[in-house]
Motif scaffolding. Structure first.
Motif, short mmCIF file in Angstrom:
data_model
loop_
_atom_site.label_atom_id
_atom_site.label_comp_id
_atom_site.label_asym_id
_atom_site.label_seq_id
_atom_site.Cartn_x
_atom_site.Cartn_y
_atom_site.Cartn_z
N GLU A 92 0.85 -1.18 0.00
CA GLU A 92 0.00 0.00 0.00
C GLU A 92 0.89 1.24 0.00
N ARG A 93 0.34 2.34 -0.49
CA ARG A 93 1.13 3.55 -0.59
C ARG A 93 0.83 4.51 0.56
N THR A 94 1.91 5.04 1.14
CA THR A 94 1.84 6.21 1.98
C THR A 94 2.86 7.19 1.41
N ASN A 95 3.13 8.32 2.09
CA ASN A 95 3.91 9.36 1.42
C ASN A 95 4.78 10.19 2.36
N ASP A 96 5.91 10.65 1.80
CA ASP A 96 6.63 11.81 2.34
C ASP A 96 6.07 13.04 1.65
N VAL A 97 5.98 14.14 2.40
CA VAL A 97 5.52 15.41 1.82
C VAL A 97 6.52 16.49 2.22
N PHE A 98 7.03 17.21 1.21
CA PHE A 98 8.06 18.22 1.43
C PHE A 98 7.51 19.62 1.13
N PHE A 99 7.79 20.56 2.04
CA PHE A 99 7.39 21.96 1.90
C PHE A 99 8.63 22.80 1.61
N ASP A 100 8.57 23.60 0.57
CA ASP A 100 9.69 24.46 0.20
C ASP A 100 9.16 25.88 0.00
N ASP A 101 9.19 26.69 1.07
CA ASP A 101 8.68 28.06 1.04
C ASP A 101 7.23 28.11 0.57
N VAL A 102 6.39 27.31 1.22
CA VAL A 102 4.98 27.26 0.87
C VAL A 102 4.23 28.36 1.64
N PHE A 103 3.63 29.29 0.91
CA PHE A 103 2.90 30.38 1.56
C PHE A 103 1.46 29.94 1.85
N VAL A 104 1.02 30.23 3.09
CA VAL A 104 -0.36 29.94 3.50
C VAL A 104 -0.96 31.22 4.08
N ASP A 105 -2.05 31.65 3.50
CA ASP A 105 -2.73 32.87 3.94
C ASP A 105 -3.32 32.68 5.34
N ASP A 106 -3.41 33.80 6.08
CA ASP A 106 -4.00 33.75 7.43
C ASP A 106 -5.40 33.13 7.44
N ASP A 107 -6.12 33.26 6.33
CA ASP A 107 -7.47 32.71 6.26
C ASP A 107 -7.50 31.21 6.46
N TYR A 108 -6.35 30.56 6.22
CA TYR A 108 -6.31 29.10 6.29
C TYR A 108 -5.58 28.58 7.53
N VAL A 109 -5.49 29.45 8.54
CA VAL A 109 -5.08 29.01 9.87
C VAL A 109 -6.32 28.48 10.58
N VAL A 110 -6.21 27.30 11.18
CA VAL A 110 -7.34 26.68 11.86
C VAL A 110 -7.32 27.08 13.34
N GLY A 111 -8.33 27.79 13.78
CA GLY A 111 -8.39 28.21 15.17
C GLY A 111 -7.34 29.26 15.48
N GLU A 112 -6.83 29.20 16.71
CA GLU A 112 -5.86 30.18 17.16
C GLU A 112 -4.43 29.69 16.91
N VAL A 113 -3.55 30.65 16.63
CA VAL A 113 -2.13 30.35 16.47
C VAL A 113 -1.59 29.78 17.78
N ASN A 114 -0.74 28.75 17.64
CA ASN A 114 -0.05 28.08 18.76
C ASN A 114 -0.95 27.15 19.59
N LYS A 115 -2.19 26.95 19.18
CA LYS A 115 -3.06 26.03 19.92
C LYS A 115 -3.32 24.74 19.15
N GLY A 116 -2.51 24.49 18.12
CA GLY A 116 -2.75 23.32 17.29
C GLY A 116 -2.65 22.00 18.02
N PHE A 117 -1.69 21.88 18.95
CA PHE A 117 -1.56 20.61 19.67
C PHE A 117 -2.80 20.31 20.49
N GLN A 118 -3.37 21.35 21.09
CA GLN A 118 -4.60 21.17 21.86
C GLN A 118 -5.74 20.70 20.94
N TYR A 119 -5.82 21.28 19.75
CA TYR A 119 -6.87 20.86 18.82
C TYR A 119 -6.66 19.42 18.35
N ILE A 120 -5.40 19.06 18.10
CA ILE A 120 -5.09 17.69 17.70
C ILE A 120 -5.53 16.71 18.79
#
Length: 313
Positions: free
Chosen positions: A209-237
């Motif tokens: 079965e296939r799984t994947n490595d995913v590489f980010f190279d200067d990927v810009f993400v607009d503030d609109d696509y931040v989920v919830g509050e900054v720095n609270k991601g671990f709590q959401y996870i």
């Protein structure tokens, strides 16, 4: 708690089984492959899940204002177990991890953009937590998100690994480090996987079965696509582990494998002696049957706890 289904719940289970019988398709159902929703993407599978959506069975527990039914989690559990029992795609992370987290903490923009698509099965997600040095310890993730005030967003650099479905999903639900405190410096982002500066590289498992490595190279993400509050991601996870428990993991495959093993032991012989007569084998089979029943009942307890607003017991 009562471990027996109510008449309404039994009726729903029968309705689901009739629906699955009417839509039997070997391109959709395969009991030899676990959780096909996570590893297989075909036109037939997507078409089948759209039929599930047309029944109103995606987002059963979601609030009515966002297209759900405000239903009890036991109905999601019944649906998912029936799908798993056929080796079919399950409702999984879109309805569970992503949908329910967006309902809890997402902006109005993110809710309006993604929730209707999830309910219509028009979007596939990959989930990016694991990294080469951050597996079960998600708080150790190092993929870096650096603030870019001039553009109103974030620049992501680094690597994720073991991202199942990254090769066919449209959106990446990804955690990145935005500050140094281990558990209070992670932020969740939604990133399109067709971004030109994202590279997806396949990893083939021993089970082919296939799984994947995913590489980010200067990927810009607009503030609109931040989920919830900054720095609270671990709590959401962490919270999402309770939100998605009964939509991501199922008992049906365990039960089926135990049934196959029981049938084998019942008829097999060793040196012309019935295997079922061996006291060690009998004891082991009794232990496995007991553990399987405990697993089933614990799953139902998780559903009951979630319906009361609590976590897993």
């Amino acid at each position: 708690m009562d471990f027996e289904l109510t008449p309404d719940q039994r009726s729903f289970a029968e309705t689901v089984e009739r629906f699955l019988n009417e839509n039997e398709d070997p391109e959709v159902f395969d009991v030899t492959r676990e959780n096909m929703a996570q590893i297989v993407d075909t036109p037939a599978r997507r078409a089948f899940m759209r039929k599930i959506a047309d029944q109103g069975w995606l987002g059963i527990t979601w609030p009515e204002e966002w297209g759900g039914q405000d239903g009890d989690g036991i109905y999601e559990y019944i649906l998912n177990e029936a799908l798993a029992g056929r080796g079919g795609p399950q409702i999984g992370k879109g309805v569970g991890i992503i949908g329910k987290t967006l309902l809890a903490v997402g902006s109005e923009k993110l809710k309006a953009e993604f929730l209707p698509k999830i309910l219509r099965n028009e979007v596939e997600f990959a989930v990016g937590y694991s990294e080469p040095e951050a597996g079960s310890d998600a708080a150790s993730m190092k993929l870096r998100a650096t603030r870019d005030d001039s553009r109103g967003g974030w620049i992501l650099n680094g690597q994720k690994t073991w991202t199942t479905s990254a090769h066919f999903a449209e959106w990446y639900w990804v955690g990145a480090r935005t500050a140094e405190p281990k558990h209070h410096g992670i932020t969740l982002f939604l990133v399109p996987l067709d971004h030109p500066q994202i590279t997806v590289r396949g990893i083939w498992t021993m089970g082919d079965e296939r799984t994947n490595d995913v590489f980010f190279d200067d990927v810009f993400v607009d503030d609109d696509y931040v989920v919830g509050e900054v720095n609270k991601g671990f709590q959401y996870i962490s919270q999402a582990l309770d939100l998605e428990r009964f939509t991501m993991f199922s008992f049906a495959p365990i039960s089926q494998r135990l049934d196959l093993l029981t049938d084998f032991v019942r008829t097999a012989t060793v040196d012309d002696e019935p295997l079922s007569a061996d006291p060690v084998v009998r004891q082991k089979m009794a232990t496995l049957a007991t553990e399987a029943e405990v697993a089933r009942l614990l799953g139902l307890r998780v559903v009951a706890a979630a319906e009361k607003g609590g976590g897993a017991p």
